[in-house]
Design a protein around this motif. Sequence first.
Motif, PDB file in Angstrom:
ATOM      1  N   TYR A   1      -9.687  -1.425  -4.345  1.00  0.00           N
ATOM      2  CA  TYR A   1      -9.443  -2.804  -3.961  1.00  0.00           C
ATOM      3  C   TYR A   1     -10.402  -3.782  -4.633  1.00  0.00           C
ATOM      4  O   TYR A   1     -10.079  -4.953  -4.800  1.00  0.00           O
ATOM      5  CB  TYR A   1      -9.558  -2.952  -2.441  1.00  0.00           C
ATOM      6  CG  TYR A   1      -8.424  -2.307  -1.674  1.00  0.00           C
ATOM      7  CD1 TYR A   1      -7.163  -2.890  -1.644  1.00  0.00           C
ATOM      8  CD2 TYR A   1      -8.614  -1.111  -0.987  1.00  0.00           C
ATOM      9  CE1 TYR A   1      -6.123  -2.305  -0.948  1.00  0.00           C
ATOM     10  CE2 TYR A   1      -7.582  -0.520  -0.280  1.00  0.00           C
ATOM     11  CZ  TYR A   1      -6.344  -1.115  -0.270  1.00  0.00           C
ATOM     12  OH  TYR A   1      -5.303  -0.533   0.419  1.00  0.00           O
TER      13      TYR A   1
ATOM     14  N   HIS B   1       4.486  -2.142  -4.420  1.00  0.00           N
ATOM     15  CA  HIS B   1       3.333  -1.233  -4.334  1.00  0.00           C
ATOM     16  C   HIS B   1       2.345  -1.462  -5.465  1.00  0.00           C
ATOM     17  O   HIS B   1       2.707  -1.601  -6.631  1.00  0.00           O
ATOM     18  CB  HIS B   1       3.809   0.219  -4.375  1.00  0.00           C
ATOM     19  CG  HIS B   1       2.685   1.212  -4.408  1.00  0.00           C
ATOM     20  ND1 HIS B   1       2.505   2.105  -5.442  1.00  0.00           N
ATOM     21  CD2 HIS B   1       1.671   1.435  -3.537  1.00  0.00           C
ATOM     22  CE1 HIS B   1       1.438   2.852  -5.197  1.00  0.00           C
ATOM     23  NE2 HIS B   1       0.916   2.459  -4.054  1.00  0.00           N
TER      24      HIS B   1
ATOM     25  N   ASP C   1       0.809  -1.217   0.000  1.00  0.00           N
ATOM     26  CA  ASP C   1       0.000   0.000   0.000  1.00  0.00           C
ATOM     27  C   ASP C   1       0.846   1.273   0.000  1.00  0.00           C
ATOM     28  O   ASP C   1       0.293   2.382  -0.044  1.00  0.00           O
ATOM     29  CB  ASP C   1      -0.920   0.027   1.231  1.00  0.00           C
ATOM     30  CG  ASP C   1      -2.103  -0.916   1.092  1.00  0.00           C
ATOM     31  OD1 ASP C   1      -2.576  -1.102  -0.039  1.00  0.00           O
ATOM     32  OD2 ASP C   1      -2.557  -1.455   2.115  1.00  0.00           O
TER      33      ASP C   1
ATOM     34  N   THR D   1      -2.075  -0.352  -6.356  1.00  0.00           N
ATOM     35  CA  THR D   1      -3.310   0.286  -5.899  1.00  0.00           C
ATOM     36  C   THR D   1      -4.535  -0.246  -6.628  1.00  0.00           C
ATOM     37  O   THR D   1      -5.649   0.212  -6.364  1.00  0.00           O
ATOM     38  CB  THR D   1      -3.247   1.805  -6.121  1.00  0.00           C
ATOM     39  OG1 THR D   1      -3.024   2.068  -7.523  1.00  0.00           O
ATOM     40  CG2 THR D   1      -2.134   2.432  -5.299  1.00  0.00           C
TER      41      THR D   1
ATOM     42  N   ASP E   1     -11.367   4.706   0.182  1.00  0.00           N
ATOM     43  CA  ASP E   1     -10.225   4.155  -0.555  1.00  0.00           C
ATOM     44  C   ASP E   1     -10.032   4.865  -1.889  1.00  0.00           C
ATOM     45  O   ASP E   1      -8.893   5.135  -2.305  1.00  0.00           O
ATOM     46  CB  ASP E   1     -10.422   2.655  -0.778  1.00  0.00           C
ATOM     47  CG  ASP E   1     -10.291   1.852   0.505  1.00  0.00           C
ATOM     48  OD1 ASP E   1      -9.554   2.287   1.412  1.00  0.00           O
ATOM     49  OD2 ASP E   1     -10.932   0.799   0.611  1.00  0.00           O
TER      50      ASP E   1
ATOM     51  N   ASP F   1      -6.817   7.084  -3.797  1.00  0.00           N
ATOM     52  CA  ASP F   1      -6.348   6.542  -5.070  1.00  0.00           C
ATOM     53  C   ASP F   1      -6.087   5.047  -4.968  1.00  0.00           C
ATOM     54  O   ASP F   1      -5.102   4.521  -5.509  1.00  0.00           O
ATOM     55  CB  ASP F   1      -5.083   7.267  -5.543  1.00  0.00           C
ATOM     56  CG  ASP F   1      -4.773   6.958  -7.008  1.00  0.00           C
ATOM     57  OD1 ASP F   1      -5.732   6.726  -7.772  1.00  0.00           O
ATOM     58  OD2 ASP F   1      -3.583   6.941  -7.378  1.00  0.00           O
ATOM     59  N   ARG F   2      -6.995   4.343  -4.272  1.00  0.00           N
ATOM     60  CA  ARG F   2      -6.916   2.889  -4.193  1.00  0.00           C
ATOM     61  C   ARG F   2      -8.267   2.300  -4.593  1.00  0.00           C
ATOM     62  O   ARG F   2      -9.317   2.804  -4.188  1.00  0.00           O
ATOM     63  CB  ARG F   2      -6.589   2.428  -2.769  1.00  0.00           C
ATOM     64  CG  ARG F   2      -5.258   2.910  -2.237  1.00  0.00           C
ATOM     65  CD  ARG F   2      -5.079   2.487  -0.800  1.00  0.00           C
ATOM     66  NE  ARG F   2      -3.914   3.104  -0.189  1.00  0.00           N
ATOM     67  CZ  ARG F   2      -3.672   3.101   1.116  1.00  0.00           C
ATOM     68  NH1 ARG F   2      -4.520   2.495   1.934  1.00  0.00           N
ATOM     69  NH2 ARG F   2      -2.594   3.685   1.595  1.00  0.00           N
TER      70      ARG F   2
END
Length: 319
Positions: free
Chosen positions: A209, A141, A134, A143, A202, A206-207
């Motif tokens: 999931y 890393h 994350d 995202t 999230d 800028d994630r």
Amino acid sequence: MTGPLDAAYASCRRIAAEHGRTYYLATTLLSAPRRRAIHALYAFARMVDDIVDHAGDLGHVLDPHDPARPHSTQAPAQQLDLVEKSLRLAIEGGDIEITDPLQQQILTATADTIRRYDIDHAHLWTFLDAMRMDIPGTPTHRTRYATMSELREYMRGSAAAIGLQLLPVLGTVVPVTEAEPAAATLGEAFQLTNFLRDLAEDLDRDRVYLPADELAAFGVDEPHLRACRAGGHTDAPLRRALAHLIAVNRDLYRRATPGIALLDPRVRPAIGTATILYAEILDRIEDAGYQVFTTRATVPRHRRILVATTGFTTAVRRR
């Protein structure tokens, strides 16, 4: 008289009470030693999560009542490396290199819990490796997740590993290895519930999931998510996608729940309570019309108390 170790566990209890209401309520059904061990593991996971999400502001996140706490000047990846190094030292009885008093207490209580319950250290390092995924700039890393298989690889460390950490604390009526698959699956179920509930939060970080291919099956992609976020609404395609993922999430709970019977009878009410209450977050998302961009799904306090009270009655009968 309270000693340093008791004070360390007390700080972990406060963090669990403030930030993990569902888990904290469930731990009231456990014996005192098990309860504080769970608080320590929760506080450790929370500390690491806050390093990832609130770099440079950890003190304010974990201790909002003390605005004088200094900000960290380290990058999150460096903070995480120092946490791991300090935990390894603490487990071996060495001096913790972290200077922040609250982090020292969390690591002290966590190391004591690991030693006391002979928790496999690998589960801690697997968790930390997932958290590095994350952090921008780290080799691992990421995202975005293209498939559920990719997401499950992340959850192996972020969620399943936590379930595996808890098993030695909770105790089992079968060899631990037999209970591990269900414990890992329950950790994944909790994590996927978080991802569904926290979609807006999230996205703001800028994630994303939620797996891209699962969303695409319903005509939803990232620009679609961002348009819904900007407009503060959930349209029909996204509602269908969320309904599908909730069904997937419920299947995880269905497959994990039989594993509760493999636990020590005295802890089953606590884990059952946590499972019921966390799974009900999915009901709240549905009840709100899947409006995850305007409403944070939570289980009402009266419902949490009712389920916990039922669990307490069951626990008393088992003693």
